[in-house]
Motif scaffolding. Structure first.
Motif, PDB file in Angstrom:
ATOM      1  N   ALA A 125       0.818  -1.216   0.000  1.00  0.00           N
ATOM      2  CA  ALA A 125       0.000   0.000   0.000  1.00  0.00           C
ATOM      3  C   ALA A 125       0.848   1.260   0.000  1.00  0.00           C
ATOM      4  O   ALA A 125       0.474   2.280  -0.584  1.00  0.00           O
ATOM      5  CB  ALA A 125      -0.953  -0.003   1.188  1.00  0.00           C
ATOM      6  N   LYS A 129       0.537   4.131  -2.771  1.00  0.00           N
ATOM      7  CA  LYS A 129       0.179   5.525  -2.487  1.00  0.00           C
ATOM      8  C   LYS A 129       0.900   6.467  -3.446  1.00  0.00           C
ATOM      9  O   LYS A 129       0.313   7.432  -3.953  1.00  0.00           O
ATOM     10  CB  LYS A 129       0.525   5.874  -1.041  1.00  0.00           C
ATOM     11  N   ALA A 204      -4.151  -2.016  -3.475  1.00  0.00           N
ATOM     12  CA  ALA A 204      -4.022  -2.204  -2.032  1.00  0.00           C
ATOM     13  C   ALA A 204      -4.111  -0.867  -1.324  1.00  0.00           C
ATOM     14  O   ALA A 204      -4.718  -0.753  -0.234  1.00  0.00           O
ATOM     15  CB  ALA A 204      -2.700  -2.902  -1.700  1.00  0.00           C
ATOM     16  N   TYR A 205      -3.543   0.175  -1.913  1.00  0.00           N
ATOM     17  CA  TYR A 205      -3.632   1.506  -1.316  1.00  0.00           C
ATOM     18  C   TYR A 205      -5.071   2.022  -1.360  1.00  0.00           C
ATOM     19  O   TYR A 205      -5.587   2.565  -0.364  1.00  0.00           O
ATOM     20  CB  TYR A 205      -2.712   2.501  -2.018  1.00  0.00           C
ATOM     21  N   THR A 208      -7.232   0.886   1.391  1.00  0.00           N
ATOM     22  CA  THR A 208      -7.076   1.546   2.703  1.00  0.00           C
ATOM     23  C   THR A 208      -7.933   2.801   2.815  1.00  0.00           C
ATOM     24  O   THR A 208      -8.116   3.325   3.909  1.00  0.00           O
ATOM     25  CB  THR A 208      -5.609   1.950   2.970  1.00  0.00           C
TER      26      THR A 208
END
Length: 210
Positions: A125, A129, A204-205, A208
């Motif tokens: 993540a 980003k 994956a980021y 979040t």
């Protein structure tokens, strides 16, 4: 500049017509009955079903849902060779022939509370980003979406579906039609993610940001 003024002017005209009752407001209650055709794959609450290859659609912006249904209906999605799942979706969109029914369906889906999908994608993540900075201009810094830029909300979307769609853009299964303006905008953005790992990282980021 002239194009921007025309778009703003059109928006003001639609708003004015809606206020005066000349444009019919969408009926979410009526859209619930239309949703029956969607529920078999996307779930009764729009929560999605990975086994049916159907992403979460609960809370999806009405403007984006309408745009995608029209894209399927007009052959801008679901007609590329090898797009098995798009080909499954196209006849479902074709079954909703009435523009008013599409409006009502979009209003109903938007009224469904979005749910947190389980994580299925493993990625970095932190690395994602940094990669997401390219995406933020259209999809928002928190992946909240931006209608003016044509970027839907990504936060809360099924992570496996985001991976699939990024690959679809890279492999020519989306954004293949010159008439698909937003799809053509998205293709080079997806191409910046050079590997499967890079795709997993950015997804994956985004996860979040739910």
């Amino acid at each position: 500049m002239l194009r921007a003024r025309a778009v703003i002017g059109l928006g003001m005209l639609i708003t004015l017509l809606t206020w005066t009752g000349l444009v019919r407001a969408a009926d979410a209650a009526a859209g619930q009955s239309v949703y029956a055709i969607c529920a078999a794959c996307h779930g009764q609450s729009g929560e999605g079903n990975v086994a049916m290859n159907a992403p979460q659609i609960a809370g999806l912006e009405p403007w984006y849902l309408k745009r995608q249904l029209e894209a399927y209906r007009n052959g801008l999605r679901g007609t590329a060779k090898g797009d098995v799942y798009g080909a499954q979706m196209r006849p479902m969109a074709m079954a909703i022939a009435d523009p008013a029914a599409i409006e009502n369906l979009a209003a109903y889906v938007a009224s469904l509370p979005a749910q947190k999908s389980p994580a299925t994608v493993v990625g970095d993540a932190a690395a994602g980003k940094t990669a997401y900075m390219v995406c933020a201009a259209c999809h928002g810094t928190s992946a909240e979406g931006n209608e003016q830029m044509g970027g839907p909300r990504l936060a809360g979307q099924s992570d496996w579906y985001l991976v699939r769609q990024l690959n679809n853009y890279k492999n020519g299964l989306r954004g293949y039609s010159p008439k698909d303006i937003f799809g053509n905008q998205m293709k080079p953005m997806a191409a910046t993610l050079a590997s499967e790992q890079a795709i997993n990282d950015v997804v994956a980021y985004i996860y979040t940001l739910n």
